[in-house]
Design a protein around this motif. Structure first.
Motif, PDB file in Angstrom:
ATOM      1  N   GLU A 138       0.829  -1.207   0.000  1.00  0.00           N
ATOM      2  CA  GLU A 138       0.000   0.000   0.000  1.00  0.00           C
ATOM      3  C   GLU A 138       0.863   1.257   0.000  1.00  0.00           C
ATOM      4  O   GLU A 138       0.561   2.231  -0.702  1.00  0.00           O
ATOM      5  N   VAL A 139       1.926   1.226   0.774  1.00  0.00           N
ATOM      6  CA  VAL A 139       2.826   2.382   0.843  1.00  0.00           C
ATOM      7  C   VAL A 139       3.524   2.594  -0.496  1.00  0.00           C
ATOM      8  O   VAL A 139       3.638   3.720  -0.988  1.00  0.00           O
ATOM      9  N   SER A 140       3.985   1.513  -1.092  1.00  0.00           N
ATOM     10  CA  SER A 140       4.671   1.598  -2.376  1.00  0.00           C
ATOM     11  C   SER A 140       3.744   2.141  -3.456  1.00  0.00           C
ATOM     12  O   SER A 140       4.140   3.001  -4.256  1.00  0.00           O
ATOM     13  N   GLU A 141       2.512   1.670  -3.464  1.00  0.00           N
ATOM     14  CA  GLU A 141       1.541   2.133  -4.454  1.00  0.00           C
ATOM     15  C   GLU A 141       1.198   3.611  -4.235  1.00  0.00           C
ATOM     16  O   GLU A 141       1.038   4.368  -5.188  1.00  0.00           O
ATOM     17  N   ALA A 142       1.092   4.002  -2.967  1.00  0.00           N
ATOM     18  CA  ALA A 142       0.764   5.398  -2.651  1.00  0.00           C
ATOM     19  C   ALA A 142       1.881   6.329  -3.102  1.00  0.00           C
ATOM     20  O   ALA A 142       1.629   7.392  -3.692  1.00  0.00           O
ATOM     21  N   LEU A 143       3.130   5.962  -2.831  1.00  0.00           N
ATOM     22  CA  LEU A 143       4.268   6.784  -3.218  1.00  0.00           C
ATOM     23  C   LEU A 143       4.369   6.890  -4.730  1.00  0.00           C
ATOM     24  O   LEU A 143       4.631   7.968  -5.285  1.00  0.00           O
ATOM     25  N   GLU A 144       4.162   5.767  -5.415  1.00  0.00           N
ATOM     26  CA  GLU A 144       4.202   5.751  -6.867  1.00  0.00           C
ATOM     27  C   GLU A 144       3.115   6.658  -7.445  1.00  0.00           C
ATOM     28  O   GLU A 144       3.348   7.411  -8.394  1.00  0.00           O
ATOM     29  N   PHE A 145       1.934   6.604  -6.850  1.00  0.00           N
ATOM     30  CA  PHE A 145       0.819   7.403  -7.352  1.00  0.00           C
ATOM     31  C   PHE A 145       1.095   8.899  -7.206  1.00  0.00           C
ATOM     32  O   PHE A 145       0.925   9.675  -8.149  1.00  0.00           O
ATOM     33  N   ILE A 146       1.525   9.320  -6.014  1.00  0.00           N
ATOM     34  CA  ILE A 146       1.719  10.753  -5.754  1.00  0.00           C
ATOM     35  C   ILE A 146       2.868  11.328  -6.567  1.00  0.00           C
ATOM     36  O   ILE A 146       2.736  12.378  -7.213  1.00  0.00           O
ATOM     37  N   THR A 147       3.995  10.650  -6.556  1.00  0.00           N
ATOM     38  CA  THR A 147       5.194  11.220  -7.185  1.00  0.00           C
ATOM     39  C   THR A 147       5.292  10.956  -8.678  1.00  0.00           C
ATOM     40  O   THR A 147       5.803  11.796  -9.429  1.00  0.00           O
ATOM     41  N   SER A 148       4.813   9.801  -9.112  1.00  0.00           N
ATOM     42  CA  SER A 148       5.025   9.413 -10.510  1.00  0.00           C
ATOM     43  C   SER A 148       3.771   9.387 -11.360  1.00  0.00           C
ATOM     44  O   SER A 148       3.816   9.030 -12.538  1.00  0.00           O
ATOM     45  N   LYS A 149       2.660   9.763 -10.760  1.00  0.00           N
ATOM     46  CA  LYS A 149       1.423   9.813 -11.535  1.00  0.00           C
ATOM     47  C   LYS A 149       0.729  11.166 -11.356  1.00  0.00           C
ATOM     48  O   LYS A 149       0.540  11.904 -12.313  1.00  0.00           O
ATOM     49  N   LEU A 150       0.374  11.497 -10.119  1.00  0.00           N
ATOM     50  CA  LEU A 150      -0.347  12.739  -9.865  1.00  0.00           C
ATOM     51  C   LEU A 150       0.487  13.969 -10.234  1.00  0.00           C
ATOM     52  O   LEU A 150      -0.008  14.895 -10.889  1.00  0.00           O
ATOM     53  N   LEU A 151       1.750  13.999  -9.818  1.00  0.00           N
ATOM     54  CA  LEU A 151       2.592  15.188 -10.011  1.00  0.00           C
ATOM     55  C   LEU A 151       3.613  15.040 -11.141  1.00  0.00           C
ATOM     56  O   LEU A 151       4.402  15.949 -11.371  1.00  0.00           O
ATOM     57  N   ARG A 152       3.602  13.936 -11.823  1.00  0.00           N
ATOM     58  CA  ARG A 152       4.657  13.626 -12.792  1.00  0.00           C
ATOM     59  C   ARG A 152       4.795  14.659 -13.896  1.00  0.00           C
ATOM     60  O   ARG A 152       5.907  15.014 -14.311  1.00  0.00           O
ATOM     61  N   ASP A 153       3.699  15.188 -14.403  1.00  0.00           N
ATOM     62  CA  ASP A 153       3.752  16.000 -15.616  1.00  0.00           C
ATOM     63  C   ASP A 153       3.764  17.506 -15.357  1.00  0.00           C
ATOM     64  O   ASP A 153       3.667  18.292 -16.302  1.00  0.00           O
ATOM     65  N   PHE A 154       3.899  17.895 -14.101  1.00  0.00           N
ATOM     66  CA  PHE A 154       4.081  19.319 -13.821  1.00  0.00           C
ATOM     67  C   PHE A 154       5.538  19.685 -14.076  1.00  0.00           C
ATOM     68  O   PHE A 154       6.447  18.975 -13.634  1.00  0.00           O
ATOM     69  N   PRO A 155       5.800  20.777 -14.775  1.00  0.00           N
ATOM     70  CA  PRO A 155       7.180  21.131 -15.145  1.00  0.00           C
ATOM     71  C   PRO A 155       7.944  21.817 -14.005  1.00  0.00           C
ATOM     72  O   PRO A 155       8.297  22.996 -14.079  1.00  0.00           O
ATOM     73  N   PHE A 156       8.189  21.052 -12.932  1.00  0.00           N
ATOM     74  CA  PHE A 156       8.957  21.591 -11.811  1.00  0.00           C
ATOM     75  C   PHE A 156      10.363  21.949 -12.280  1.00  0.00           C
ATOM     76  O   PHE A 156      10.986  21.209 -13.050  1.00  0.00           O
ATOM     77  N   VAL A 157      10.880  23.074 -11.789  1.00  0.00           N
ATOM     78  CA  VAL A 157      12.221  23.496 -12.169  1.00  0.00           C
ATOM     79  C   VAL A 157      13.265  22.567 -11.572  1.00  0.00           C
ATOM     80  O   VAL A 157      14.255  22.213 -12.210  1.00  0.00           O
ATOM     81  N   ALA A 158      13.062  22.150 -10.326  1.00  0.00           N
ATOM     82  CA  ALA A 158      14.032  21.291  -9.633  1.00  0.00           C
ATOM     83  C   ALA A 158      13.309  20.391  -8.642  1.00  0.00           C
ATOM     84  O   ALA A 158      12.106  20.551  -8.398  1.00  0.00           O
ATOM     85  N   ASP A 159      14.048  19.444  -8.081  1.00  0.00           N
ATOM     86  CA  ASP A 159      13.465  18.534  -7.096  1.00  0.00           C
ATOM     87  C   ASP A 159      12.875  19.291  -5.910  1.00  0.00           C
ATOM     88  O   ASP A 159      11.880  18.859  -5.324  1.00  0.00           O
ATOM     89  N   ALA A 160      13.503  20.416  -5.551  1.00  0.00           N
ATOM     90  CA  ALA A 160      13.036  21.196  -4.405  1.00  0.00           C
ATOM     91  C   ALA A 160      11.603  21.664  -4.596  1.00  0.00           C
ATOM     92  O   ALA A 160      10.817  21.688  -3.642  1.00  0.00           O
TER      93      ALA A 160
END
Length: 575
Positions: free
Chosen positions: A201-223
């Motif tokens: 559940e934790v792995s799926e949640a992390l994958e969803f938030i970081t690599s699905k929900l926010l993946r395509d926003f053009p963040f300038v940096a990791d910060a």
């Protein structure tokens, strides 16, 4: 009709047994014989009877907040609630609001939820009868004037999504929570979040938030991505962190259609969103806007699409962000009265937004740069969630986002809620917890864009350039303000006027060099404050009977190795 006299505290307590946490969803007027009975008489007797009845829970959904009685009710037909209603799962899931009880509202509550009566003698029957009556306005006002209600449940706030209690357990049962004093009024049906989520559940949640929900926003940096996640979990963590303050969240993009509004609305969708109008040019209007917004239960307050290039600089806003309480006059009244806990997440979006005053050290920066001449025409076929703005409008999808965030939070709690070493003015509690949460889940970069934040601070940039040039021209020689002003005057070289300061000298609102008196006041306000690698120092010169100023450079900075002070031949003459 069978009634029970509620002037006896023991009888009131017995009557109210089993109804310690009434729900606004179950409130009904009831039949007369189901209502608690309150006998009134003369003015003094009425005041005592009503005070006793209120103190022992005769009326449903009455709480005390800041010494004032409030009534929790569901609100229908709000003119400004169309967007809020769009966030509901069911049309009947209306917003819950806590309103201060006034004399008219107390009269309404008594009429609907109690049998208030006087004992009168009927001459026709020659018998005493219980006759329904309404207390006078004076009696109602006298009752509400009390600021001490020891037996009334305290209401800390209303939340529309699960939050973390101080003991690390999750508040996820609708209704009043005795432990926190919060009232949980969900606007969406949430599944139960496990106290100990599985590894999967934790792995799926992390994958969803970081690599699905926010993946395509053009963040300038990791910060920028890390900072946004840190802000997103703030409403969940706040009760666990004893109501800690959170910084101002600024989402600044390089161009339109970068996704800044959508990024800000993600937490707004899952916690409740209130849009505000940006009016920092008028502090009075800004104050009214903030006070009005705080009457809402929305957890996220958003100033969206601030004009391009705007400098966010407001003493009132700086006070709001760093103050645990907000107080103001009651709207439409000259009397002091409105006070509430500042427990909201304050966000703003805009293109190339600058910071001024003290806002740079009160802000968590999130930058977006699509590096695309037409970002609105990007093909979303391969996006993690194509057309995210439409996807978030479905209640079930918002539940999915919130569920994954809660699972990540509970996993962090089960790991001992580790903290990081991040510090940030009054926001260190939030910074340490959010930093620890992000590090626990392997999300790097949190608050690493501090240098970029300082660059966005127009005031700091101006002072840094000014002090740097000052040190280049005069070293650490003490100077009077008058002498410094004289040095800013252009000099003639080979028939041309030359500005020795290269345009870095401080100017007033008319873009002119200030006089020595005005400059002295400006300098005094920055004594001991570091700007970049430079700091302004001062001491009182007894012989001249005035202050002198000089600039020091941090000896450990790289700039100190390269900063060469010219040996000005007229240096002594300038003193």
């Amino acid at each position: 009709m069978t009634t029970q006299n509620l002037t006896d505290p023991d009888e009131i307590t017995a009557l109210m047994t089993g109804t310690a946490t009434p729900s606004t969803a179950d409130v009904s007027a009831g039949e007369p014989d189901e209502k608690p009975a309150i006998q009134i008489g003369g003015e003094a007797e009425t005041i005592r009877a009503l005070t006793t009845a209120l103190g022992h829970g005769a009326l449903p959904d009455v709480y005390v907040s800041g010494g004032q009685l409030v009534h929790l009710s569901r609100v229908s037909g709000k003119a400004a609630s169309a967007a809020e209603h769009a966030h509901q799962v069911d049309a009947g899931a209306l917003p819950v609001q806590a309103d201060p009880i006034t004399s008219p509202s107390l009269a309404w509550l008594l009429a609907h939820h109690a049998f208030v009566y006087r004992n009168k003698f009927n001459k026709a029957t020659e018998q005493w009868e219980d006759v329904e009556a309404s207390p006078t306005k004076a009696a109602l006002s006298a009752v509400l004037s009390s600021r001490y209600w020891p037996d009334v449940r305290p209401l800390v706030g209303v939340v529309t999504s699960p939050v973390l209690r101080p003991d690390g357990t999750l508040l996820q049962t609708a209704g009043y929570d005795t432990t926190t004093g919060l009232y949980y009024a969900p606007t969406v049906t949430m599944p139960t979040i496990p106290a100990q989520p599985s590894t999967q559940e934790v792995s799926e949640a992390l994958e969803f938030i970081t690599s699905k929900l926010l993946r395509d926003f053009p963040f300038v940096a990791d910060a920028d991505k890390a900072n946004h996640i840190g802000l997103m979990i703030a409403p969940i963590l706040r009760p666990f962190l004893n109501g800690c303050l959170t910084p101002f969240g600024l989402i600044s993009a390089t161009t339109q259609s970068s996704g800044k509004t959508l990024l800000a609305e993600i937490p707004g969708h899952i916690y409740g969103l209130k849009h505000l109008v940006w009016r920092t040019s008028d502090e009075n209007e800004l104050q009214k806007s903030i006070t009005s917004a705080l009457h809402s239960t929305a957890a996220v307050m958003l100033w969206d699409n601030i004009a391009e290039g705007t400098e966010v600089s407001s003493a009132l806003l700086a006070k709001l962000i760093t103050g645990p309480k907000w107080d103001d006059r009651n709207l439409g009244s000259n009397s002091a009265g409105f006070e509430t806990t500042n427990d909201r997440l304050w966000l703003a979006t805009g293109n190339n937004i600058r910071l001024g005053g003290d806002m740079a050290t009160r802000t968590a920066l999130v930058r977006l740069d699509p590096n695309d001449p037409h970002p609105d025409q990007r093909d979303q076929t391969g996006f993690g969630i194509p057309h995210l703005d439409q996807w978030l409008k479905k209640p079930a999808n918002r539940v999915t986002v919130l569920r994954h965030l809660l699972i990540l939070v509970m996993d962090w709690i089960n790991a001992g809620a580790p903290r990081s070493g991040h510090t940030m003015r009054q926001f260190t509690t939030w910074a340490g917890a959010a930093g620890g949460f992000l590090a626990h889940h392997g999300i790097d970069g949190f608050l690493d864009n501090v240098a970029e934040m300082r660059e966005a601070d127009d005031g700091n940039t101006t002072w840094t350039a000014f002090l740097a040039r000052w040190h280049e021209l005069h070293g650490d020689t003490p100077l009077r303000a008058k002498v410094l002003c004289h040095s800013a005057e252009p000099t003639e070289t080979s028939g041309k006027l030359v500005d020795r300061w290269d345009g870095t000298f401080l100017t007033d609102e008319r873009d002119r060099i200030p006089n020595s008196k005005s400059l002295g006041k400006l300098l005094t306000g920055h004594i001991g404050r570091w700007h970049g690698h430079y700091v302004l120092r001062s001491e009182f010169d007894k012989s001249a009977n005035m202050n002198v100023f000089w600039v020091e450079i941090n000896p450990e900075s790289d700039q100190a190795d390269h900063d060469q002070t010219p040996a000005a031949a007229d240096q002594t003459a300038l003193i």
